[in-house]
Design an enzyme around this catalytic site. Structure first.
Site, short mmCIF file in Angstrom:
data_model
loop_
_atom_site.label_atom_id
_atom_site.label_comp_id
_atom_site.label_asym_id
_atom_site.label_seq_id
_atom_site.Cartn_x
_atom_site.Cartn_y
_atom_site.Cartn_z
N MET A 75 -14.66 -5.40 -2.84
CA MET A 75 -14.67 -4.33 -1.94
C MET A 75 -15.49 -5.04 -0.61
O MET A 75 -17.30 -5.12 -1.29
CB MET A 75 -14.95 -3.18 -2.64
N ALA A 76 -15.43 -4.39 0.29
CA ALA A 76 -16.99 -5.06 1.18
C ALA A 76 -17.72 -3.84 1.06
O ALA A 76 -17.27 -3.04 1.12
CB ALA A 76 -15.27 -4.70 2.41
N GLY A 96 -12.15 -0.44 -8.54
CA GLY A 96 -12.69 -0.20 -7.19
C GLY A 96 -13.52 0.63 -7.28
O GLY A 96 -14.09 0.90 -7.81
N ARG A 97 -12.99 1.35 -5.87
CA ARG A 97 -14.21 2.92 -6.02
C ARG A 97 -14.21 2.93 -7.49
O ARG A 97 -15.27 3.75 -8.00
CB ARG A 97 -13.56 4.22 -5.35
N GLY A 144 -4.87 0.86 -7.38
CA GLY A 144 -4.81 2.34 -6.86
C GLY A 144 -5.14 4.09 -7.06
O GLY A 144 -4.99 3.95 -8.67
N ASP A 145 -6.67 4.46 -7.34
CA ASP A 145 -6.73 5.28 -8.07
C ASP A 145 -6.97 5.27 -9.58
O ASP A 145 -6.46 6.59 -10.21
CB ASP A 145 -5.60 6.78 -7.57
N GLN A 168 -12.28 -14.93 -2.54
CA GLN A 168 -10.99 -14.11 -1.97
C GLN A 168 -11.36 -14.77 -0.68
O GLN A 168 -12.28 -14.76 -0.01
CB GLN A 168 -10.59 -12.51 -2.26
N LYS A 188 -3.24 -10.96 -3.39
CA LYS A 188 -3.53 -9.34 -3.65
C LYS A 188 -3.08 -8.25 -2.49
O LYS A 188 -3.20 -8.94 -1.24
CB LYS A 188 -5.02 -9.16 -3.75
N CYS A 206 -6.41 -5.63 2.88
CA CYS A 206 -7.20 -5.42 3.71
C CYS A 206 -6.50 -4.60 5.22
O CYS A 206 -6.43 -5.73 6.12
CB CYS A 206 -8.05 -6.50 4.40
#
Length: 340
Positions: A27-28, A232-233, A210-211, A81, A150, A112
């Protein structure tokens, strides 16, 4: 002993996938060395660096001190990455990344969707997947490490099975699939049925993304045939989600433990970036620290103003047991609280 991809014995990914757990997503602006360190300590199967420009690595302007690739001292299980669109540049960048950063594996970013890298790699490779296959072959020629990719489902429609099969044929040791197209960015719901179709269509391990914000959601998605899930988030301000999936310790920590971990994150940040003033090093962390304590919204403002780890300790003193007025949660704490 590490077995290079394609030789007898398991590569890095196969070895790590022998145990339970989840993967920290690249994650940037988030998955830098301090965050990766926290995730690894909590049991992440592996972590992935923020994406690094292959051309930037080869351009002569960067050094082995490049923060995006630099490991935390003693860091293990970290995948670097890269993004780019030219086979010779990617091959050179792989060799340089391996020499400078000692990664466990190398990943190609094909997911991305940010417009500023359009034409330079990332999700635009989904429009010309043959180029991506050439990139993977070039990357493999430059290293004995596992090379993975990815992807998203596609640019503006789902062609993920086709792309994954091509990447497998090119020698990818693992494929991560984020269940949205590039056109969707981060809107809508991730399509896990599409991810499951990819997992069923290739022989290499597939990691789904995802999610995922709770251990229960991660376990539900893993039953769809993926080798592991990537978070991620849902891991921002919440490294304990990796502990839950690695060790089955699902209870969300109490406020004191979360405050201590937020402070540790700040201390790791200062130590890694080694900026005497702290004015630069903690600014990127201001968006992260409140997410450790979403049930204390009154702390968001003060945490958005911190400059040093000492400031963080002062703001969190009532929760750390260091004195100050006692704070009461504004809402029940737990994995029902959003971490995204």
């Amino acid at each position: 002993m590490r077995y290079p991809a394609g030789m007898n014995g398991p590569g890095f990914y196969q070895s790590r996938l022998q145990r339970p757990g989840a993967v920290l997503a690249p994650m940037a602006g988030y998955s830098d060395a301090p965050m990766r360190q926290l995730a690894a300590e909590q049991g992440a199967l592996w972590t992935v660096s923020e994406m690094i420009s292959a051309r930037g690595l080869m351009g002569g302007g960067d050094t082995e001190k490049l923060n995006l690739g630099r490991p935390y001292p003693g860091e293990q299980g970290r995948v670097v990455q890269l993004f780019g669109a030219e086979p010779d540049v990617l091959a050179g960048a792989v060799a340089r990344a391996e020499a400078w950063f000692a990664p466990a594996a190398i990943d190609l970013n094909m997911g991305c969707p940010v417009p500023k890298i359009r034409g330079k790699g990332g999700a635009c490779l989904l429009q010309t997947p043959e180029t991506a296959y050439d990139l993977v072959r070039a990357m493999r020629s430059a290293t004995t490490l596992d090379v993975s990719a990815k992807i998203r489902l596609g640019w503006d429609h789902d062609r993920s099975v086709e792309v994954a099969q091509g990447l497998e044929a090119a020698g990818a040791a693992l494929i991560t699939v984020h269940g949205r197209t590039s056109a969707q960015r981060y809107t809508g719901q991730a399509d896990w049925d599409a991810i499951a179709r990819v997992a069923a269509a290739v022989k290499v391990p597939v990691v789904g993304s995802g999610d995922i914000t709770t251990p229960a959601a991660a376990r539900e998605r893993q039953r769809m045939g993926v080798a592991a899930v990537m978070i991620g988030r849902g891991a921002v301000g919440n490294p304990w989600i990796f502990r839950a999936l690695a060790r089955g310790e699902d209870a969300w920590p109490d406020a004191r433990e979360r405050a201590r971990t937020a402070l540790r994150h700040a201390e790791l940040q200062e130590r890694f970036y080694d900026d005497d003033t702290g004015r630069l090093t903690l600014r990127p962390l201001r968006k992260v620290l409140p997410q450790y304590l979403p049930d204390f919204p009154e702390l968001r403002g003060p945490l958005n103003q911190v400059i040093t780890a000492g400031d963080v300790r002062q703001v969190l003193a009532p929760l750390l047991g260091d004195g100050g007025a006692e704070l009461t949660p504004a809402r029940p704490a737990g994995y029902a609280v959003s971490h995204s």
